[in-house]
Write an enzyme that holds these catalytic residues in place. Structure first.
Site, PDB file in Angstrom:
ATOM      1  N   ARG A 116       1.000   8.206  -0.178  1.00 15.54           N
ATOM      2  CA  ARG A 116       1.396   7.787  -1.525  1.00 15.54           C
ATOM      3  C   ARG A 116       0.855   6.417  -1.925  1.00 15.54           C
ATOM      4  NH1 ARG A 116       5.798  10.130  -4.185  1.00 15.54           N
ATOM      5  NH2 ARG A 116       6.465   8.126  -5.048  1.00 15.54           N
TER       6      ARG A 116
ATOM      7  N   HIS B  89      -3.990  13.498  28.626  1.00 11.85           N
ATOM      8  CA  HIS B  89      -4.594  12.154  28.645  1.00 11.85           C
ATOM      9  C   HIS B  89      -5.603  12.090  27.506  1.00 11.85           C
ATOM     10  CE1 HIS B  89      -6.425   8.450  30.052  1.00 11.85           C
ATOM     11  NE2 HIS B  89      -5.518   8.363  31.014  1.00 11.85           N
TER      12      HIS B  89
ATOM     13  N   SER C 163      14.622   6.210 -15.999  1.00 16.92           N
ATOM     14  CA  SER C 163      15.773   6.913 -15.443  1.00 16.92           C
ATOM     15  C   SER C 163      15.766   8.349 -15.952  1.00 16.92           C
ATOM     16  CB  SER C 163      17.080   6.221 -15.869  1.00 16.92           C
ATOM     17  OG  SER C 163      18.202   7.030 -15.578  1.00 16.92           O
TER      18      SER C 163
ATOM     19  N   ARG D  91       1.258  -3.780  33.742  1.00 16.63           N
ATOM     20  CA  ARG D  91       1.420  -2.936  32.559  1.00 16.63           C
ATOM     21  C   ARG D  91       2.482  -1.876  32.772  1.00 16.63           C
ATOM     22  NH1 ARG D  91      -1.844   1.272  29.244  1.00 16.63           N
ATOM     23  NH2 ARG D  91      -0.227   0.714  27.765  1.00 16.63           N
TER      24      ARG D  91
ATOM     25  N   HIS E  44      21.737 -21.553  -7.521  1.00 14.66           N
ATOM     26  CA  HIS E  44      22.889 -20.677  -7.264  1.00 14.66           C
ATOM     27  C   HIS E  44      22.989 -19.567  -8.314  1.00 14.66           C
ATOM     28  CE1 HIS E  44      24.112 -24.072  -4.701  1.00 14.66           C
ATOM     29  NE2 HIS E  44      23.867 -24.815  -5.759  1.00 14.66           N
TER      30      HIS E  44
END
Length: 484
Positions: free
Chosen positions: A14, A82, A285, A325, A155
Site C-alpha cells: 500500500r 538451509h 467519513s 552467534r 500546555h
C-alpha cells in the site's frame, strides 16, 4: 487472484516507494548474494587460487534470477532446510563451471550479513535524500509564513504569540538533527568481509596454505569490490548486532520527530488554522459527509509509533547473542530490518505529501488572536497608563476587574471577549484610547520570530542541504502522490 488470497504486508503493498520495496525484495537479495559470491571468487583467483575464467564469466552472466530459478531454490531449501545452500546449488546449475568454487571458504553469514550491510547503507542513503526533500519543502513553508502571527500554545493553553513560520522551524530543526544522525549511521557502516565460521578466518588460512598476508589481502579485496572503504576489524560468525541498534536508533528518533510534527498538524486542523491537503473527491467519513479528517497526519503518527518500537527489537536481539552467534536473531531480523526501512520511507513520503499541500487560514488565525490578545495586552496597557502619569497599582486593579468581567462573558455566557470594548468605555483609560489599536497590533507581540526564521534558514538549513548528494536529491525530487 492468488495474490489476493494470501496476506501481504501493507508496508509494501500500500505505502512504500518502489525503490525501498525493491531494495529488500527477494530478487535484489539473492542477486546481491550472487554478486558477493562473484566478488569472493574474483579475489580468490587474483590471489592465486585455480579458478577458471569460464567460472567467473558464467557467474557474471547469471546474477539475476529467473522465476524458474526461484522455484528451484524453493525446492532446494525445502529439502535442505538451509536457504544459503539452496541458493548455492541453484547458482551452480546456471553457472556449472563455477559450481565447485561458489562459496569457497565462506560461511552463510558471508552472504547474509554482508548483503544486509549493503541494504542498510543503501537504505540509509534513500532516507537521507527523502528527508532532505521534506526539509526543503517545509523550509519553503516556513519562509512563506515567517511573519504571520499566530497564537502560541504551552500546555495547549493560549500563550504569547509566535508566527506560523517560526513554529515550522521547530519541526525543521528536529529534522536536521535526524539528518545528522542518519548520515552519521550511514557513514559508520562497515563490511563484515571474509571472516569464516567464527570470525577467525581459519578456512581461508587453510585455502592459502597458512599465508596470513593473503588472507588479509582477500578480506581487503572483497571489501573494496563490494564498495566499502573498510571491514570491521573483528567479528564473530556475524557482524555485531549492535550495528543494528546504531542503525535503528536514528530511525526511531526520526519516528519521534515525525509523530510530533503530525500531532501538531492534527491539533491545528482541529483549530481550523492549518490543514493538510484534502482532494475534492476525498471522503473523510463514511457516515459524516462533512468531515475533513487529517488522515495523512494520522497515518504518519500510526506508522511512526511502529517505527519507534522496532528499535526495541534490535536492542533485545543484540543483548541475547551468545558467544560467537545464536540463530535466534535470524527470523527477527528478517522482519525488523526491512520493516524499519519501509516504515521510515513511508513516513517521509507521507510527510512530504503533507508539507507540499499545507493550507493556512489566516482569517481563522487572526480571529483566535483577537479572542486571546486582549488578555495578553493588559501589561502593555498598564505600562502605557503609567507613562501618561497614572498609578501602576490602580491601573492593575482596574484591568483586573475588567478582565474578570470579560472572562465571565467568554466562559459563562459563551460570548466574545469584550475586554477592549470595556477599556474603551472606561473613562480611566481615556488617555490611551488612541493608542489601543497600536497596543493590540499582533506584529508587536511576535518578537524576533521573523528574523529568527530568516537566520535559521540561511545559517542552518541551507548549508545542510548544500551537500552535493542532498542538493541533487532536492533538485530532482518531484511531488509525492499518495496512491491511498
Amino acid at each position: 487472484m492468488e495474490a489476493y488470497e494470501t496476506y501481504q504486508t501493507p508496508l509494501s503493498s500500500r505505502y512504500a516507494s518502489k525503490e525501498m520495496a525493491h531494495l529488500f525484495s527477494p530478487a535484489n537479495r539473492f542477486k546481491t548474494w550472487r554478486e558477493l559470491w562473484l566478488n569472493l571468487a574474483i579475489a580468490e583467483k587474483q590471489l592465486g587460487l585455480p579458478i577458471p575464467d569460464e567460472a567467473l564469466e558464467q557467474m557474471k552472466s547469471n546474477l539475476d534470477l529467473t522465476p524458474e530459478q526461484f522455484d528451484i531454490a524453493a525446492k532446494e531449501e525445502k529439502k535442505r532446510r538451509h536457504d544459503v545452500m539452496a541458493h548455492v546449488h541453484t547458482f551452480g546449475q546456471v553457472a556449472p563451471a563455477a559450481a565447485g568454487i561458489i562459496h569457497l571458504g565462506a560461511t552463510s553469514c558471508y552472504v547474509t550479513d554482508n548483503a544486509d550491510l549493503i541494504f542498510i547503507r543503501t537504505g540509509l542513503t534513500f532516507l537521507l535524500k527523502s528527508l532532505a526533500v521534506v526539509i526543503s519543502r517545509l523550509s519553503a513553508f516556513a519562509a512563506q509564513y515567517r511573519a504571520l502571527p499566530t497564537l502560541g500554545f504551552t500546555h495547549f493553553q493560549p500563550a504569547q504569540l509566535t508566527t506560523v513560520g517560526k513554529r515550522a522551524t521547530l519541526w525543521i530543526q528536529e529534522l536536521l538533527w535526524d539528518l545528522r544522525n542518519i548520515r552519521r549511521a550511514r557513514n559508520d557502516i562497515g563490511f563484515r568481509g571474509v571472516k569464516g565460521t567464527t570470525g577467525t578466518q581459519a578456512s581461508f588460512l587453510t585455502l592459502f596454505d597458512g599465508d596470513h598476508d593473503k588472507v588479509e589481502e582477500l578480506d581487503k579485496l572483497v571489501t573494496e569490490l563490494s564498495g566499502f572503504d573498510y571491514a570491521y576489524p573483528v567479528t564473530s560468525q556475524t557482524y555485531s548486532r549492535k550495528i543494528d541498534i546504531d542503525v535503528l536508533a536514528p530511525l526511531a528518533s526520526l519516528g519521534a520527530t515525525a509523530h510530533k510534527i503530525a500531532t501538531d498538524l492534527r491539533l491545528l486542523a482541529n483549530l481550523k488554522e492549518v490543514e493538510e491537503p484534502f482532494e475534492s473527491t476525498q471522503i473523510g467519513s463514511s457516515a459524516m459527509a462533512y468531515k475533513r479528517n487529517p488522515m495523512r497526519s494520522e497515518r504518519v503518527c500510526s506508522l511512526s509509533r511502529h517505527l519507534m518500537v522496532l528499535h526495541q527489537n534490535a536492542l533485545m536481539t543484540s543483548s541475547v547473542q551468545w558467544f560467537e552467534r545464536t540463530l535466534d536473531d535470524s527470523a527477527n531480523r528478517r522482519i525488523t530490518l526491512p520493516e524499519a526501512f519501509l516504515t521510515a520511507d513511508i513516513v517521509l513520503s507521507t510527510l512530504q505529501n503533507v508539507c507540499e499541500g499545507l493550507v493556512v487560514y489566516p482569517m481563522v488565525i487572526a480571529r483566535r488572536i483577537t479572542q486571546e490578545l486582549p488578555f495578553m495586552a493588559t501589561e502593555n496597557i498598564i505600562m502605557s497608563i503609567v507613562k501618561k502619569g497614572g498609578d501602576r497599582q490602580e491601573a492593575h486593579e482596574k484591568i483586573r476587574v475588567l478582565s474578570h468581567e470579560a472572562a465571565h462573558q467568554v466562559k459563562n455566557l459563551g460570548l466574545e471577549n469584550d475586554l477592549i470594548a470595556r477599556v474603551r468605555n472606561d473613562p480611566y483609560f481615556s488617555p490611551i484610547h488612541e493608542e489601543l489599536k497600536q497596543l493590540l497590533d499582533p506584529q508587536t507581540f511576535i518578537g524576533r520570530a521573523p528574523e529568527q526564521v530568516d537566520k535559521f534558514l540561511k545559517e542552518w538549513v541551507q548549508p545542510a542541504l548544500d551537500e552535493e548528494e542532498l542538493k541533487v536529491a532536492v533538485a530532482d525530487g518531484g511531488k509525492v502522490e499518495l496512491s491511498v
